[in-house]
Scaffold this active site. Structure first.
Site, mmCIF file in Angstrom:
data_model
loop_
_atom_site.group_PDB
_atom_site.id
_atom_site.type_symbol
_atom_site.label_atom_id
_atom_site.label_comp_id
_atom_site.label_asym_id
_atom_site.label_seq_id
_atom_site.Cartn_x
_atom_site.Cartn_y
_atom_site.Cartn_z
ATOM 1 N N ASP A 354 16.164 -16.814 -2.806
ATOM 2 C CA ASP A 354 14.948 -16.266 -3.399
ATOM 3 C C ASP A 354 15.296 -15.183 -4.436
ATOM 4 O OD1 ASP A 354 14.512 -17.394 -0.869
ATOM 5 O OD2 ASP A 354 12.721 -16.215 -0.498
ATOM 6 N N GLU A 482 11.981 -28.352 2.220
ATOM 7 C CA GLU A 482 12.565 -28.408 3.575
ATOM 8 C C GLU A 482 11.810 -29.354 4.496
ATOM 9 O OE1 GLU A 482 12.628 -24.290 4.664
ATOM 10 O OE2 GLU A 482 14.532 -23.924 3.654
ATOM 11 N N LYS A 594 6.984 -29.558 0.747
ATOM 12 C CA LYS A 594 6.725 -28.156 1.093
ATOM 13 C C LYS A 594 6.640 -27.273 -0.149
ATOM 14 C CE LYS A 594 8.706 -24.356 3.826
ATOM 15 N NZ LYS A 594 9.902 -23.853 4.488
HETATM 16 C C1 BGC Z 1 11.709 -21.621 2.029
HETATM 17 C C2 BGC Z 1 13.052 -21.277 1.437
HETATM 18 C C3 BGC Z 1 13.164 -19.771 1.318
HETATM 19 C C4 BGC Z 1 12.872 -19.098 2.650
HETATM 20 C C5 BGC Z 1 12.815 -17.595 2.537
HETATM 21 C C6 BGC Z 1 11.549 -20.922 3.367
HETATM 22 O O1 BGC Z 1 10.290 -21.192 3.902
HETATM 23 O O2 BGC Z 1 11.589 -23.017 2.223
HETATM 24 O O3 BGC Z 1 13.170 -21.859 0.159
HETATM 25 O O4 BGC Z 1 14.420 -19.430 0.879
HETATM 26 O O5 BGC Z 1 11.636 -19.535 3.154
HETATM 27 O O6 BGC Z 1 11.801 -17.206 1.662
#
Ligand code: BGC
Length: 764
Positions: A354, A482, A594
């Site tokens: 992020d 994801e 997602k």
């Molecule tokens: C997301 C990831 C992200 C993480 C922390 C997850 O829900 O799919 O891309 O890095 O959250 O924000």
């Protein structure tokens, strides 16, 4: 009715929402980069609450807990620690302990003041004898002196003469809700308590982080008798009884200093904390409060985005900017930005992709370039650990962790830890982004090339050659989406891998031409072989990309179209968010996405794709995307703006900027979505204003959402401070600092002189 009222500068909770208290606690979080806390109450509270006080960089390696151990899993998950509760003040009114879960409460208001950086709470309680007491509490964490927190707790009896007993305390006997083995993480080192002050030093059970918290208390009121002091394990308190007359407020001021051995020697911690709190105490509440307000006002001068005509949008962006700066202002290069900042335990306060993918561009445009550079150096410093991490999986080069505190991987779900390797690409891309934006090529020779080369090595080892098709593939990955795991040839992963190789070679050429002897040293240091470079070139030439030619789209991964194709709009509302209503199995088999996946690539590698390609892919993927990651709507909003889908861009902007304010994903009670907040800023600046930097030139293609009258923001670009204002008729760019230079607006080159503006007609 919504829990939080719309206001340009405040987040207001009108009325006590006991059932949604955790949500309000997240929303009312305070932070100053050094420490932070949720909007918990000072007085005792027996209702539902997530207690959270956090100190930046202080964490605990909690032993991993998984159902089925897989080789390669990390030993621990680093956790941001719930630290000493220093806001606590027990309040007894006429012998009755104040507890808002039990009291008869009226006119409750909790208000986060973003303009001036403080939290205000006010309410009236009435007891069984109809004695009414009004309470007003102000709390802030100083941004001038980051080790200082201040509380003013004012109690006014409205219709009686009585006794108020205050017990301000420091309580280190706290726990994390997400402790894997229900352990407490702190041990007591020392404590001391005297009338009107106390100090407590605790140490983490592992890693030896020491945190000292010192308090000093002042009372504005008639103290009755002696101040009682009390101590028990990990706890010190004072009890002060005050006589209270009708309509005469009595106020308790609590000053707190928090020091850690990240900054000082162990032996000095207590002395410095006591000294600091003494200085704050002598300065007094009013003066500190004024300084806080001024400090926030001057911060806003540089970083505010002003939106006219749309209060919800205005509140959204200010809330996001405010929370980002509360979390990270770049002053401490050892720190990074956890997805929840100081607002909750989820995600352990650790670093994710992020930071590079979302936060870096925000800090690049709003802060001194050294801050973005520090964020890159943070990863450079973790390069050896990233190499160990790749080696653990039996691979060459560097694999940066999915989740980390100190460079070591903390994540322990195989489909993410081992497979969500696209994160490496974001770290490489951040280097490009930084150099492209700042023009600071020296970064490449000093640090950048080593990181790029080791990431490239990883990709070159992770691909496999498929002889029948004469292509390279990347199998068994999880893309940014994801909601699918262990897929083959995720388009985004293949593309960002191959792009990393391309960029690494480009950087190598640049170094050859400009820093030949440094390049020679680096090649030696990295033991980089000619055959490796040849292999990188071959992979670039023969990388396989899944596509669907009839639809003119890049395919998210092999076989994506075999899934039953449905649209989010056809899902029953009550089944959203899917992750709270569907089984994981059903989610994995569905076509629902997602977060931005192919579209993430089109955003990152924006200038490599045509508008038509962007449009085709957006049209295909957006209707299948549930945006159940907070990181998703902003990327979609930016692309929608670029394609010209203005209403869609606006809708997705609101979703990103008001994600927490409107609790879109029904998970804000855990904490705020700090890293995605940078995405709200990006949606306006990269999205609505269409800002890009190409070949050293800054360009804009602004439009204005229908609901807005005007908007404006400031950016720093290579020594120029620009203010960009857009209304329905004109785009006005003012150079507030810096020498005359050229920018491009729509397709027009314009020169802006220092302290001068240019005006261009706004295009639809
Ligand atoms: C997301 C990831 C992200 C993480 C922390 C997850 O829900 O799919 O891309 O890095 O959250 O924000």
């Amino acid at each position: 009715m919504k829990q939080f009222q719309a206001d340009e500068w405040k987040v207001i909770e009108d009325g006590l929402h006991l059932k949604e208290n955790r949500l309000a606690e997240s929303m009312m979080s305070l932070g100053n980069g050094h420490m932070g806390m949720r909007g918990n109450f000072e007085e005792d509270f027996s209702g539902d609450s997530l207690q959270g006080t956090y100190v930046a960089g202080v964490y605990y390696p909690d032993k991993t807990r998984v159902g089925w151990w897989k080789n390669g899993y990390p030993e621990y998950f680093a956790k941001v620690l719930n630290a000493t509760n220093f806001i606590g003040i027990q309040v007894e009114i006429n012998g009755q302990n104040l507890d808002l879960a039990k009291a008869n409460v009226k006119d409750f208001k909790r208000e986060l003041n973003m303009k001036h950086g403080y939290l205000l709470r006010s309410f009236t309680v009435t007891d069984e004898q109809n004695r009414q007491t009004q309470i007003e509490v102000i709390r802030f964490l100083s941004i001038d002196d980051k080790e200082i927190a201040v509380i003013s707790y004012r109690v006014t009896p409205l219709n009686y003469v009585g006794e108020i007993k205050f017990t301000p305390y420091l309580d280190g006997d706290v726990r994390n809700e997400d402790a894997n083995y229900d352990e407490k993480f702190w041990l007591e080192v020392s404590k001391a308590v005297t009338p009107f002050s106390g100090v407590l030093t605790l140490k983490t059970k592992k890693l030896d982080f020491l945190v000292t918290t010192a308090m000093k208390v002042a009372i504005d009121g008639d103290v009755i008798g002696q101040v009682e002091v009390y101590e028990k394990e990990k706890y010190v308190s004072n009890t002060i009884t005050v006589k209270a007359n009708a309509n005469k407020p009595v106020t308790l001021f609590k000053y707190v200093a928090v020091t850690t051995n990240r900054d000082y020697q162990n032996e000095e911690l207590e002395k410095i904390a006591n000294l600091r709190v003494e200085v704050a105490y002598n300065q007094g509440f009013n003066s500190l409060f004024q300084a806080q307000q001024q400090a926030w006002e001057s911060r806003w001068k540089e970083s505010d985005i002003v939106i006219e005509g749309d209060i919800a949008a205005q509140q959204g962006i200010r809330f996001n900017i405010f929370q980002l700066y509360q979390t990270y202002d770049g002053e401490d290069p050892r720190l990074n930005i956890g997805p929840k900042g100081f607002t909750g335990e989820k995600y352990g306060g650790s670093t994710y992709w992020d930071t590079e993918a979302y936060c870096l561009p925000f800090y690049l445009s709003t802060s001194d370039p050294s801050i973005a550079r520090n964020l890159l150096i943070y990863r450079y410093n973790h390069l050896e650990k990233a190499k160990e991490n790749a080696a653990k999986l039996g691979l060459k080069g560097a694999l940066y962790p999915m989740v980390t505190m100190n460079g070591e991987e903390c994540h322990n779900e195989w489909e993410i830890t081992f497979e969500e390797i696209h994160r490496n690409g974001a770290i490489a891309h951040a280097i490009y982004n930084y150099v492209n934006y700042t023009g600071d090529q020296s970064y490449l020779s000093e640090y950048g090339f080593e990181v790029l080369a080791e990431i490239s090595r990883f990709w070159a080892d992770r691909v496999n050659y498929q002889p029948q098709k004469d292509v390279y593939m990347i199998l068994g990955v999880t893309g940014p989406n994801e909601y699918e795991n262990n897929v083959n040839n995720n388009w985004y992963t293949n593309r960002i891998a191959s792009w990393t190789l391309e960029y690494t070679l480009e950087v190598m050429d640049y170094l050859k031409a400009n820093y030949p002897s440094r390049l020679k040293d680096l090649i030696e240091k990295l033991a980089l072989q000619d055959q490796e470079i040849e292999k990188w070139k071959e992979i670039i030439a023969k990388m396989y990309y899944p596509v669907e030619e009839n639809l003119g789209i890049f395919l998210q991964q092999d076989g994506y179209l075999d899934k039953v194709q449905l649209f989010v709009k056809d899902l029953p509302k009550e089944e959203l968010p899917l992750n709270q209503h569907w089984s994981w199995d059903r989610i994995l088999r569905s076509c629902f996405i997602k977060q931005a996946d192919v579209l993430q690539g089109l955003y990152f590698l924006n200038d490599q794709y045509t508008l038509e390609q962007k449009k085709n892919n957006f049209d295909f993927y957006e209707p299948r995307t549930v945006h159940e990651s907070s990181l998703s709507p902003c990327v979609h909003s930016i692309l929608a703006a670029e394609i010209g889908y203005e209403d869609k861009a606006y809708e997705l902007y609101l979703r990103t900027a008001r994600l927490d304010l409107d609790n879109y994903n029904n998970d804000t009670d855990d904490g705020l979505h700090i890293t995605s907040m940078a995405g709200s800023w990006l949606s306006i600046v990269h999205g609505f204003a269409g800002m890009r930097v190409r070949s050293g030139m800054i360009t804009f293609k602004p439009f204005i959402p229908k609901a807005w009258e005007a908007y404006s923001f400031k950016i720093l670009f290579r020594g120029h401070l620009l203010k960009v204002s857009v209304n329905k008729d004109e785009v006005i760019i003012t150079q507030e600092q810096g020498q005359s230079f050229e920018v491009k607006v729509y397709d027009q080159m314009v020169t802006i002189l220092e302290n001068n503006s240019v005006k261009i007609t706004t295009q639809a």
